[in-house]
Design a protein around this motif. Structure first.
Motif, PDB file in Angstrom:
ATOM      1  N   SER A 229       0.845  -1.195   0.000  1.00 16.67           N
ATOM      2  CA  SER A 229       0.000   0.000   0.000  1.00 16.67           C
ATOM      3  C   SER A 229       0.882   1.247   0.000  1.00 16.67           C
ATOM      4  O   SER A 229       2.025   1.212   0.456  1.00 16.67           O
TER       5      SER A 229
ATOM      6  N   THR B 111      -3.246  -0.010  -6.963  1.00 17.22           N
ATOM      7  CA  THR B 111      -4.060   0.812  -6.077  1.00 17.22           C
ATOM      8  C   THR B 111      -4.514   2.058  -6.829  1.00 17.22           C
ATOM      9  O   THR B 111      -3.779   2.618  -7.641  1.00 17.22           O
TER      10      THR B 111
ATOM     11  N   LEU C 278      -8.574  -1.243  -4.812  1.00 17.92           N
ATOM     12  CA  LEU C 278      -7.646  -2.118  -5.522  1.00 17.92           C
ATOM     13  C   LEU C 278      -8.244  -2.510  -6.856  1.00 17.92           C
ATOM     14  O   LEU C 278      -9.450  -2.752  -6.961  1.00 17.92           O
TER      15      LEU C 278
END
Length: 141
Positions: A24, A76, A86
């Motif tokens: 992330s 992302t 996502l």
């Protein structure tokens, strides 16, 4: 590119056959494409210690084993925080077109959820064997 050593702290869930992994933007979650169970797993990642622990797993994404059989790349939507959404590459069955799974990410106080969007999957009618995708413009690493 940075080198990293990670150590799993127990099981990373029930997903089968991890194919792709994405960190992330805020470096707190690792997203895993579970290509043989049609799911996405999120694992909490401690960038200081390199330890990984299970966070949450999605239900099998729509169309798994009927419209597509193999997931791969994850991207992302946002370039900050958890990435918010996502995108998951879904390889179509046989000569069927590929699609893109859309999964909403929520993470707060050490807990997370991965929920498939009502807009998922996004059709990709001119693509066969979709294996890779990324956000554009690409984020600096």
């Amino acid at each position: 590119m940075r080198e990293a050593t990670v150590q799993a702290d127990g099981s990373l869930g029930s997903g089968r056959a991890a194919n792709d992994i994405r960190l992330s933007p805020d470096e707190t979650l690792l997203y895993v494409s579970d290509n043989l169970s049609g799911q996405v797993t999120a694992a909490h990642f401690n960038k200081t210690t390199g330890k990984v622990r299970f966070g949450c797993i999605s239900k099998p994404l729509r169309g798994f084993e009927t419209k597509w059989r193999f997931s791969s790349a994850i991207a992302t939507e946002a370039t900050s925080g958890t990435g918010s959404v996502l995108w998951v590459a879904e390889d179509g069955v046989g000569a069927s077109p590929s699609s893109i799974g859309i999964v909403d990410v929520k993470s707060k106080n050490g807990k997370c959820t991965l929920t498939e969007s009502t807009k998922s999957p996004a059709a990709d009618p001119k693509s066969l064997n979709l294996c890779w995708l990324d956000a554009f413009p690409q984020r600096p690493f």
